[in-house]
Design an enzyme around this catalytic site. Sequence first.
Site, PDB file in Angstrom:
ATOM      1  CG  HIS A  46      -7.676  -0.418   2.354  1.00 50.88           C
ATOM      2  ND1 HIS A  46      -8.375  -1.208   3.235  1.00 50.88           N
ATOM      3  CD2 HIS A  46      -6.597  -1.124   1.978  1.00 50.88           C
ATOM      4  CE1 HIS A  46      -7.714  -2.356   3.392  1.00 50.88           C
ATOM      5  NE2 HIS A  46      -6.636  -2.331   2.630  1.00 50.88           N
TER       6      HIS A  46
ATOM      7  CD  GLU B   7      -8.108  -3.390  -0.461  1.00 53.49           C
ATOM      8  OE1 GLU B   7      -6.945  -3.005  -0.608  1.00 53.49           O
ATOM      9  OE2 GLU B   7      -8.413  -4.404   0.196  1.00 53.49           O
TER      10      GLU B   7
ATOM     11  CG  HIS C  26      -1.997  -1.065   1.183  1.00 51.58           C
ATOM     12  ND1 HIS C  26      -2.464  -1.655   0.018  1.00 51.58           N
ATOM     13  CD2 HIS C  26      -2.683  -1.675   2.202  1.00 51.58           C
ATOM     14  CE1 HIS C  26      -3.391  -2.548   0.332  1.00 51.58           C
ATOM     15  NE2 HIS C  26      -3.530  -2.589   1.640  1.00 51.58           N
TER      16      HIS C  26
END
Length: 346
Positions: free
Chosen positions: A185, A311, A111
């Site tokens: 997210h 996502e 991420h």
Amino acid sequence: MNPISAPFGTTLDGAAAQLFTLTNAHGLQASITDYGGTVTSLLVPDRHGVLADVVLGFDSVAGYQSPAYLRSGPYFGALIGRYGNRIRGGRFELNGKVYTLATNNGPNHLHGGLKGFDKVIWKAEPGTSADGATLKLTYQSPDGEEGYPGTLRVTVVYTLTADNALRIDYTATTDRPTPVNLTNHSYFNLGPGPDILAHELTLRADRYTVVGDTLIPTGELRPVAGTPFDFTTPHAIGERIAQVEGGYDHNWVLTGGTEGAATVYEPVSGRVMDVFTDQPGVQCYTGNFLDGTLTGQGGRVYGKHAGFCLETQHFPDSPNQPGFPSTILQPGEVLRSTTSYQFRVR
Ligand code: BGC
């Protein structure tokens, strides 16, 4: 005034965070902070018209910066960049050069690294478009940030539409070739229960990317037919979750088409969420690592499976997977992508 803005607390770096609340004519309400471009709350009516928050989040920036939160790294509601999900070993090769990224998830990069787009303050401009109230967020990621090449300019526009969708439009440009995979997210829980196991999920995906032991894809796209990954017809999330070690935390390969990528139905409230995207994949993560150490809005304790994420994204580790669709953005190109989470009742 729509959106309205209010102070959201001070970040650990001493910056003042703001919260923007977008409302539509049906009473839906999305609250988004400029810290990480994070959706902190999303009020949606049930089948009786009663509003409730359908996302996991906190009522001030402190919640997103507590030691317990930073240790567990759930990324509640945040914008993710430069690269959503994992890059193997925190390294990739591009045009003959090896780039080294922060490894913040075991041996891998996750991420966007130690300080990804979820942990920066975005420039925020509330506004209105023909479709509804908007929040435009911009961030310029400097050359070399978290190890990535090139200056990346990113714009994200959230719109709360008249037809009950929270739409997210992403745009990015770069001055050097660089991998980019932007997503949001948010963790959803459409009902009153403490977990999402009874939510019925449809995923319009006939394959998924098989992963190895640190959740890095092996490169294989495996058919879902006959496996617990088959959500081409609706199944309760909890129905077969015990057959998947650790719970669902996988990328599905979307078949595409106008029906949308996913539909989730929560039987008690009657809420339905449809997800539309132009992305090739979706990471369905069922909050497997939540363990009750975080308490969010309204005193809700976030235990295991308290929320699920859809996502929308390119496949994990694409920079190291020649068989996957490319995530390399070139100078002169404009990356554009749209995902919307639309609500109705049944
Ligand atoms: C990842 C999970 C991770 C979660 C929170 C998901 O996108 O696939 O493995 O635990 O994000 O960081």
